[in-house]
Design a protein around this motif. Structure first.
Motif, PDB file in Angstrom:
ATOM      1  N   MET A  70       0.815  -1.143  -0.050  1.00 54.76           N
ATOM      2  CA  MET A  70       0.003  -0.151   0.050  1.00 54.76           C
ATOM      3  C   MET A  70       0.838   1.378   0.022  1.00 54.76           C
ATOM      4  SD  MET A  70      -2.989   1.099   2.846  1.00 54.76           S
ATOM      5  CE  MET A  70      -3.927  -0.286   2.324  1.00 54.76           C
ATOM      6  N   GLY A  71       0.653   2.058  -0.803  1.00 50.18           N
ATOM      7  CA  GLY A  71       1.263   3.389  -0.796  1.00 50.18           C
ATOM      8  C   GLY A  71       1.277   4.208   0.424  1.00 50.18           C
ATOM      9  N   GLU A  72       2.279   5.046   0.555  1.00 49.56           N
ATOM     10  CA  GLU A  72       2.325   6.176   1.647  1.00 49.56           C
ATOM     11  C   GLU A  72       1.356   7.070   1.570  1.00 49.56           C
ATOM     12  OE1 GLU A  72       6.415   7.401   2.361  1.00 49.56           O
ATOM     13  OE2 GLU A  72       6.976   5.494   2.371  1.00 49.56           O
ATOM     14  N   GLY A  73       0.960   7.364   0.127  1.00 49.18           N
ATOM     15  CA  GLY A  73      -0.336   8.595   0.148  1.00 49.18           C
ATOM     16  C   GLY A  73      -1.459   8.071   0.497  1.00 49.18           C
ATOM     17  N   ASP A  74      -1.809   6.941   0.416  1.00 47.28           N
ATOM     18  CA  ASP A  74      -2.909   6.403   0.974  1.00 47.28           C
ATOM     19  C   ASP A  74      -3.157   6.194   2.666  1.00 47.28           C
ATOM     20  OD1 ASP A  74      -4.025   5.420  -1.844  1.00 47.28           O
ATOM     21  OD2 ASP A  74      -2.426   3.755  -1.491  1.00 47.28           O
ATOM     22  N   VAL A  75      -1.909   5.990   3.140  1.00 49.05           N
ATOM     23  CA  VAL A  75      -1.928   6.180   4.511  1.00 49.05           C
ATOM     24  C   VAL A  75      -2.064   7.366   5.210  1.00 49.05           C
ATOM     25  CG1 VAL A  75      -0.345   5.448   6.605  1.00 49.05           C
ATOM     26  CG2 VAL A  75      -0.554   4.236   4.737  1.00 49.05           C
ATOM     27  N   LYS A  76      -1.237   8.486   4.219  1.00 42.39           N
ATOM     28  CA  LYS A  76      -1.476   9.817   4.677  1.00 42.39           C
ATOM     29  C   LYS A  76      -2.805  10.430   4.446  1.00 42.39           C
ATOM     30  CE  LYS A  76       3.235  10.926   3.378  1.00 42.39           C
ATOM     31  NZ  LYS A  76       4.219  11.360   2.471  1.00 42.39           N
ATOM     32  N   LEU A  77      -3.478   9.881   3.536  1.00 38.82           N
ATOM     33  CA  LEU A  77      -4.892  10.516   2.895  1.00 38.82           C
ATOM     34  C   LEU A  77      -5.987   9.825   4.249  1.00 38.82           C
ATOM     35  CD1 LEU A  77      -6.968  11.968   1.186  1.00 38.82           C
ATOM     36  CD2 LEU A  77      -7.216   9.855  -0.152  1.00 38.82           C
ATOM     37  N   ALA A  78      -5.780   8.944   4.721  1.00 36.79           N
ATOM     38  CA  ALA A  78      -6.800   8.247   5.552  1.00 36.79           C
ATOM     39  C   ALA A  78      -7.204   9.033   6.956  1.00 36.79           C
ATOM     40  CB  ALA A  78      -6.145   6.872   6.199  1.00 36.79           C
ATOM     41  N   PRO A  79      -6.125   9.724   7.648  1.00 36.63           N
ATOM     42  CA  PRO A  79      -6.394  10.681   8.707  1.00 36.63           C
ATOM     43  C   PRO A  79      -7.177  11.949   8.217  1.00 36.63           C
ATOM     44  CG  PRO A  79      -3.890  10.414   8.377  1.00 36.63           C
ATOM     45  CD  PRO A  79      -4.648   9.454   7.321  1.00 36.63           C
ATOM     46  N   ALA A  80      -7.016  12.382   6.964  1.00 38.30           N
ATOM     47  CA  ALA A  80      -7.532  13.518   6.279  1.00 38.30           C
ATOM     48  C   ALA A  80      -8.880  13.161   6.038  1.00 38.30           C
ATOM     49  CB  ALA A  80      -6.905  14.041   5.189  1.00 38.30           C
ATOM     50  N   LEU A  81      -9.355  12.149   5.816  1.00 36.12           N
ATOM     51  CA  LEU A  81     -10.429  11.513   5.406  1.00 36.12           C
ATOM     52  C   LEU A  81     -11.382  11.399   6.723  1.00 36.12           C
ATOM     53  CD1 LEU A  81     -10.006   9.001   2.676  1.00 36.12           C
ATOM     54  CD2 LEU A  81     -10.809  11.645   2.591  1.00 36.12           C
ATOM     55  N   GLY A  82     -10.642  10.949   7.728  1.00 34.40           N
ATOM     56  CA  GLY A  82     -11.208  10.870   9.371  1.00 34.40           C
ATOM     57  C   GLY A  82     -11.598  12.076   9.848  1.00 34.40           C
ATOM     58  N   ILE A  83     -10.686  13.262   9.636  1.00 30.56           N
ATOM     59  CA  ILE A  83     -11.201  14.309  10.003  1.00 30.56           C
ATOM     60  C   ILE A  83     -12.357  14.906   9.578  1.00 30.56           C
ATOM     61  CG2 ILE A  83     -10.425  16.804   9.788  1.00 30.56           C
ATOM     62  CD1 ILE A  83      -7.589  15.948  10.305  1.00 30.56           C
ATOM     63  N   TRP A  84     -12.398  14.697   8.153  1.00 35.40           N
ATOM     64  CA  TRP A  84     -13.669  15.116   7.622  1.00 35.40           C
ATOM     65  C   TRP A  84     -14.897  14.249   8.010  1.00 35.40           C
ATOM     66  CZ3 TRP A  84     -14.870  19.132   4.407  1.00 35.40           C
ATOM     67  CH2 TRP A  84     -13.836  20.106   4.066  1.00 35.40           C
ATOM     68  N   LEU A  85     -14.557  12.844   8.116  1.00 38.55           N
ATOM     69  CA  LEU A  85     -15.883  12.088   8.261  1.00 38.55           C
ATOM     70  C   LEU A  85     -16.200  11.776   9.827  1.00 38.55           C
ATOM     71  CD1 LEU A  85     -14.804   9.806   5.310  1.00 38.55           C
ATOM     72  CD2 LEU A  85     -16.678  11.466   5.742  1.00 38.55           C
ATOM     73  N   GLY A  86     -15.165  11.951  10.732  1.00 39.57           N
ATOM     74  CA  GLY A  86     -15.353  11.423  12.004  1.00 39.57           C
ATOM     75  C   GLY A  86     -15.251   9.870  12.215  1.00 39.57           C
ATOM     76  N   LEU A  87     -15.370   9.564  13.374  1.00 38.79           N
ATOM     77  CA  LEU A  87     -14.960   7.845  13.435  1.00 38.79           C
ATOM     78  C   LEU A  87     -16.119   7.126  12.776  1.00 38.79           C
ATOM     79  CD1 LEU A  87     -13.692   5.893  15.334  1.00 38.79           C
ATOM     80  CD2 LEU A  87     -14.811   6.222  17.284  1.00 38.79           C
ATOM     81  N   ASP A  88     -17.283   7.311  12.918  1.00 40.26           N
ATOM     82  CA  ASP A  88     -18.309   6.417  12.399  1.00 40.26           C
ATOM     83  C   ASP A  88     -18.176   6.319  10.768  1.00 40.26           C
ATOM     84  OD1 ASP A  88     -19.206   5.552  15.009  1.00 40.26           O
ATOM     85  OD2 ASP A  88     -20.989   6.501  14.808  1.00 40.26           O
ATOM     86  N   GLN A  89     -18.366   7.403  10.307  1.00 41.18           N
ATOM     87  CA  GLN A  89     -18.125   7.563   8.976  1.00 41.18           C
ATOM     88  C   GLN A  89     -16.906   7.320   8.274  1.00 41.18           C
ATOM     89  OE1 GLN A  89     -20.876  11.057   9.406  1.00 41.18           O
ATOM     90  NE2 GLN A  89     -21.234  10.658   7.314  1.00 41.18           N
ATOM     91  N   GLY A  90     -15.834   7.487   9.100  1.00 41.60           N
ATOM     92  CA  GLY A  90     -14.450   7.000   8.588  1.00 41.60           C
ATOM     93  C   GLY A  90     -14.204   5.928   8.593  1.00 41.60           C
ATOM     94  N   LEU A  91     -14.786   4.975   9.463  1.00 42.23           N
ATOM     95  CA  LEU A  91     -14.536   3.572   9.576  1.00 42.23           C
ATOM     96  C   LEU A  91     -15.426   2.906   8.309  1.00 42.23           C
ATOM     97  CD1 LEU A  91     -15.078   2.579  13.168  1.00 42.23           C
ATOM     98  CD2 LEU A  91     -12.989   2.537  11.655  1.00 42.23           C
ATOM     99  N   LEU A  92     -16.760   3.660   7.838  1.00 38.80           N
ATOM    100  CA  LEU A  92     -17.673   3.034   6.913  1.00 38.80           C
ATOM    101  C   LEU A  92     -16.765   3.435   5.601  1.00 38.80           C
ATOM    102  CD1 LEU A  92     -20.193   2.272   5.754  1.00 38.80           C
ATOM    103  CD2 LEU A  92     -20.803   4.760   5.590  1.00 38.80           C
ATOM    104  N   CYS A  93     -15.861   4.542   5.579  1.00 40.44           N
ATOM    105  CA  CYS A  93     -15.174   4.883   4.327  1.00 40.44           C
ATOM    106  C   CYS A  93     -14.137   3.715   4.059  1.00 40.44           C
ATOM    107  CB  CYS A  93     -14.468   6.293   4.604  1.00 40.44           C
ATOM    108  SG  CYS A  93     -13.513   6.704   3.173  1.00 40.44           S
TER     109      CYS A  93
END
Length: 149
Positions: A70-93
């Protein structure tokens, strides 16, 4: 206005990952900054931090388990998505991204369009799942829990 920023950032990430297999840090950092402002404005800062932490932890585990698959960019993108989505929707994402990415990977193998070790950009799956979770996540989660209650 926040929704437009989020979607445009994810569209750009999708384009660059499909074309160059790159997720640019500047775009991810911009999404993080805009997401923190949005979370503060909407009094969701704690949920945003939980979302960022948990999505980052999951992606780091998968990154190290895959030994660079898995690329590092994907790893870095995940917390950005978590900020936008919160815990529940981040896990769903993450769930939606991994399921859709897995389905496409299997279809590529079955159609003989891909090879077992062939790299497939995962960013577009994360981005599509993030948009789905952002706009429909609460309804999807509610539907899911109603199936079991």
């Amino acid at each position: 206005m926040f929704s437009v920023i989020f979607v445009l950032g994810l569209l750009y990430h999708t384009y660059t990952d499909l074309k160059f297999m790159l997720l640019y840090d500047k775009v991810t950092l911009f999404l993080i900054a805009a997401g923190v402002v949005r979370a503060f404005y909407e009094h969701q800062l704690l949920n945003a931090l939980y979302g960022a932490g948990v999505t980052l932890a999951i992606m780091l585990l998968l990154y190290f388990a895959s030994r660079g698959g898995m690329g590092e960019g994907d790893v870095k993108l995940a917390p950005a998505l978590g900020i936008w989505l919160g815990l529940d929707q981040g896990l769903l994402c993450l769930l939606l991204a991994f399921v859709s990415g897995g389905v496409v990977g299997v279809l590529l193998l079955l159609c003989k369009r891909g090879k077992l070790k062939q790299a497939i950009p995962f960013g577009p799956f994360l981005c599509a799942a993030a948009v789905t979770a952002y706009f429909c996540g609460k309804e999807i989660i509610t539907w899911y829990w109603r199936m079991f209650l």
